[in-house]
Motif scaffolding. Structure first.
Motif, PDB file in Angstrom:
ATOM      1  N   ARG A  97       0.833  -1.204   0.000  1.00  0.00           N
ATOM      2  CA  ARG A  97       0.000   0.000   0.000  1.00  0.00           C
ATOM      3  C   ARG A  97       0.866   1.251   0.000  1.00  0.00           C
ATOM      4  NH1 ARG A  97      -3.314   0.378   4.985  1.00  0.00           N
ATOM      5  NH2 ARG A  97      -1.749   1.862   5.656  1.00  0.00           N
ATOM      6  N   GLU A  98       1.895   1.242   0.849  1.00  0.00           N
ATOM      7  CA  GLU A  98       2.811   2.389   0.900  1.00  0.00           C
ATOM      8  C   GLU A  98       3.539   2.548  -0.425  1.00  0.00           C
ATOM      9  OE1 GLU A  98       3.570   4.862   3.102  1.00  0.00           O
ATOM     10  OE2 GLU A  98       1.766   4.153   4.145  1.00  0.00           O
ATOM     11  N   GLU A  99       3.964   1.431  -0.984  1.00  0.00           N
ATOM     12  CA  GLU A  99       4.675   1.469  -2.271  1.00  0.00           C
ATOM     13  C   GLU A  99       3.773   2.039  -3.354  1.00  0.00           C
ATOM     14  OE1 GLU A  99       6.253  -1.945  -5.238  1.00  0.00           O
ATOM     15  OE2 GLU A  99       6.877  -2.159  -3.129  1.00  0.00           O
ATOM     16  N   THR A 100       2.528   1.551  -3.387  1.00  0.00           N
ATOM     17  CA  THR A 100       1.570   2.054  -4.373  1.00  0.00           C
ATOM     18  C   THR A 100       1.276   3.527  -4.140  1.00  0.00           C
ATOM     19  OG1 THR A 100       0.559  -0.142  -4.453  1.00  0.00           O
ATOM     20  CG2 THR A 100      -0.718   1.670  -5.352  1.00  0.00           C
ATOM     21  N   LYS A 101       1.139   3.889  -2.888  1.00  0.00           N
ATOM     22  CA  LYS A 101       0.869   5.288  -2.549  1.00  0.00           C
ATOM     23  C   LYS A 101       2.032   6.179  -2.991  1.00  0.00           C
ATOM     24  CE  LYS A 101      -0.137   8.129   1.499  1.00  0.00           C
ATOM     25  NZ  LYS A 101      -0.281   8.107   2.953  1.00  0.00           N
ATOM     26  N   ASN A 102       3.253   5.755  -2.691  1.00  0.00           N
ATOM     27  CA  ASN A 102       4.433   6.519  -3.085  1.00  0.00           C
ATOM     28  C   ASN A 102       4.537   6.608  -4.607  1.00  0.00           C
ATOM     29  OD1 ASN A 102       5.138   6.953  -0.435  1.00  0.00           O
ATOM     30  ND2 ASN A 102       6.576   5.235  -0.364  1.00  0.00           N
ATOM     31  N   LYS A 103       4.253   5.481  -5.265  1.00  0.00           N
ATOM     32  CA  LYS A 103       4.298   5.461  -6.725  1.00  0.00           C
ATOM     33  C   LYS A 103       3.271   6.437  -7.293  1.00  0.00           C
ATOM     34  CE  LYS A 103       3.938   2.196 -10.551  1.00  0.00           C
ATOM     35  NZ  LYS A 103       3.603   0.821 -10.906  1.00  0.00           N
ATOM     36  N   ASN A 104       2.076   6.432  -6.713  1.00  0.00           N
ATOM     37  CA  ASN A 104       1.028   7.344  -7.171  1.00  0.00           C
ATOM     38  C   ASN A 104       1.406   8.791  -6.914  1.00  0.00           C
ATOM     39  OD1 ASN A 104      -0.597   5.307  -8.112  1.00  0.00           O
ATOM     40  ND2 ASN A 104      -1.869   5.204  -6.284  1.00  0.00           N
ATOM     41  N   VAL A 105       2.026   9.047  -5.766  1.00  0.00           N
ATOM     42  CA  VAL A 105       2.464  10.417  -5.463  1.00  0.00           C
ATOM     43  C   VAL A 105       3.533  10.837  -6.455  1.00  0.00           C
ATOM     44  CG1 VAL A 105       3.706  11.810  -3.756  1.00  0.00           C
ATOM     45  CG2 VAL A 105       1.817  10.348  -3.026  1.00  0.00           C
ATOM     46  N   GLU A 106       4.468   9.955  -6.764  1.00  0.00           N
ATOM     47  CA  GLU A 106       5.514  10.276  -7.733  1.00  0.00           C
ATOM     48  C   GLU A 106       4.911  10.545  -9.105  1.00  0.00           C
ATOM     49  OE1 GLU A 106       8.427   7.159  -7.847  1.00  0.00           O
ATOM     50  OE2 GLU A 106       8.968   7.438  -5.734  1.00  0.00           O
ATOM     51  N   GLU A 107       3.962   9.690  -9.506  1.00  0.00           N
ATOM     52  CA  GLU A 107       3.307   9.888 -10.793  1.00  0.00           C
ATOM     53  C   GLU A 107       2.556  11.214 -10.812  1.00  0.00           C
ATOM     54  OE1 GLU A 107       0.817   6.577 -11.809  1.00  0.00           O
ATOM     55  OE2 GLU A 107       2.510   5.181 -11.972  1.00  0.00           O
ATOM     56  N   LEU A 108       1.888  11.533  -9.684  1.00  0.00           N
ATOM     57  CA  LEU A 108       1.155  12.784  -9.582  1.00  0.00           C
ATOM     58  C   LEU A 108       2.102  13.972  -9.712  1.00  0.00           C
ATOM     59  CD1 LEU A 108      -1.615  14.083  -9.082  1.00  0.00           C
ATOM     60  CD2 LEU A 108      -1.093  14.014  -6.639  1.00  0.00           C
ATOM     61  N   GLU A 109       3.231  13.894  -9.015  1.00  0.00           N
ATOM     62  CA  GLU A 109       4.231  14.972  -9.089  1.00  0.00           C
ATOM     63  C   GLU A 109       4.777  15.081 -10.505  1.00  0.00           C
ATOM     64  OE1 GLU A 109       5.298  17.282  -6.884  1.00  0.00           O
ATOM     65  OE2 GLU A 109       3.647  16.532  -5.626  1.00  0.00           O
ATOM     66  N   SER A 110       5.056  13.946 -11.094  1.00  0.00           N
ATOM     67  CA  SER A 110       5.565  13.945 -12.467  1.00  0.00           C
ATOM     68  C   SER A 110       4.542  14.555 -13.412  1.00  0.00           C
ATOM     69  CB  SER A 110       5.950  12.527 -12.830  1.00  0.00           C
ATOM     70  OG  SER A 110       5.599  12.176 -14.101  1.00  0.00           O
ATOM     71  N   MET A 111       3.270  14.185 -13.228  1.00  0.00           N
ATOM     72  CA  MET A 111       2.212  14.737 -14.075  1.00  0.00           C
ATOM     73  C   MET A 111       2.051  16.236 -13.839  1.00  0.00           C
ATOM     74  SD  MET A 111      -0.518  11.591 -13.856  1.00  0.00           S
ATOM     75  CE  MET A 111      -1.852  12.401 -14.650  1.00  0.00           C
ATOM     76  N   LYS A 112       2.215  16.665 -12.567  1.00  0.00           N
ATOM     77  CA  LYS A 112       2.136  18.100 -12.264  1.00  0.00           C
ATOM     78  C   LYS A 112       3.229  18.861 -13.004  1.00  0.00           C
ATOM     79  CE  LYS A 112       0.165  18.552  -7.645  1.00  0.00           C
ATOM     80  NZ  LYS A 112       0.490  18.875  -6.260  1.00  0.00           N
ATOM     81  N   HIS A 113       4.444  18.320 -12.905  1.00  0.00           N
ATOM     82  CA  HIS A 113       5.568  18.982 -13.588  1.00  0.00           C
ATOM     83  C   HIS A 113       5.338  19.010 -15.089  1.00  0.00           C
ATOM     84  CE1 HIS A 113       7.865  19.589 -10.038  1.00  0.00           C
ATOM     85  NE2 HIS A 113       8.128  18.298  -9.815  1.00  0.00           N
ATOM     86  N   GLU A 114       4.838  17.899 -15.614  1.00  0.00           N
ATOM     87  CA  GLU A 114       4.553  17.813 -17.048  1.00  0.00           C
ATOM     88  C   GLU A 114       3.488  18.834 -17.423  1.00  0.00           C
ATOM     89  OE1 GLU A 114       5.596  16.450 -20.543  1.00  0.00           O
ATOM     90  OE2 GLU A 114       6.466  15.600 -18.725  1.00  0.00           O
ATOM     91  N   LEU A 115       2.442  18.918 -16.572  1.00  0.00           N
ATOM     92  CA  LEU A 115       1.384  19.873 -16.828  1.00  0.00           C
ATOM     93  C   LEU A 115       1.889  21.308 -16.742  1.00  0.00           C
ATOM     94  CD1 LEU A 115      -1.630  20.112 -17.438  1.00  0.00           C
ATOM     95  CD2 LEU A 115      -2.058  20.110 -14.991  1.00  0.00           C
TER      96      LEU A 115
END
Length: 130
Positions: A97-115
């Motif tokens: 769960r933590e791994e998935t959460k961290n992965k999702n946070v990283e993806e979210l941050e990456s998407m934010k930067h991309e956006l």
């Protein structure tokens, strides 16, 4: 003479009766002694059977106690193993769960930067076109 024969017969009868009663008394005494012997043998057999029964009962109780204790130990061991497995599975679940959460946070941050990059690019393109 008949009277004397009758007296003699009466005397023989009395003697035979006494002998018969003596033999009957002897037979009664013999039968009583046999009954006492059988009764004593019966009592000894009863004592022996009671001792054997008590011994077997003690063995059965001891075996029951040992088997019950063994089963309780087995149940305790199984419960401990199951609790350990449950804790391990819970830890794995929490880790995933933590791994998935961290992965999702990283993806979210990456998407934010991309956006943000796209917004800046579009902003620049608008500025240029304007």
């Amino acid at each position: 003479m008949l009277d004397r024969d009758l007296d003699e017969a009466e005397e023989q009868y009395q003697m035979a009766l006494r002998n018969h009663l003596i033999h009957i008394d002897d037979l009664i005494n013999l039968q009583n002694s046999r009954l006492r012997g059988l009764h004593e043998e019966f009592e000894n057999d009863v004592k022996m059977i009671k001792l054997e029964y008590d011994r077997e009962r003690e063995d059965i109780e001891r075996n029951h106690y040992m088997e019950t204790r063994e089963l309780r130990e087995m149940i305790l061991t199984i419960e401990e193993e199951e609790n350990a497995k449950l804790k391990e599975m819970q830890d794995q679940h929490d880790g995933l769960r933590e791994e998935t959460k961290n992965k999702n946070v990283e993806e979210l941050e990456s998407m934010k930067h991309e956006l943000i990059k796209q917004i800046e690019k579009l902003d620049k393109d608008f500025e240029q076109h304007f």
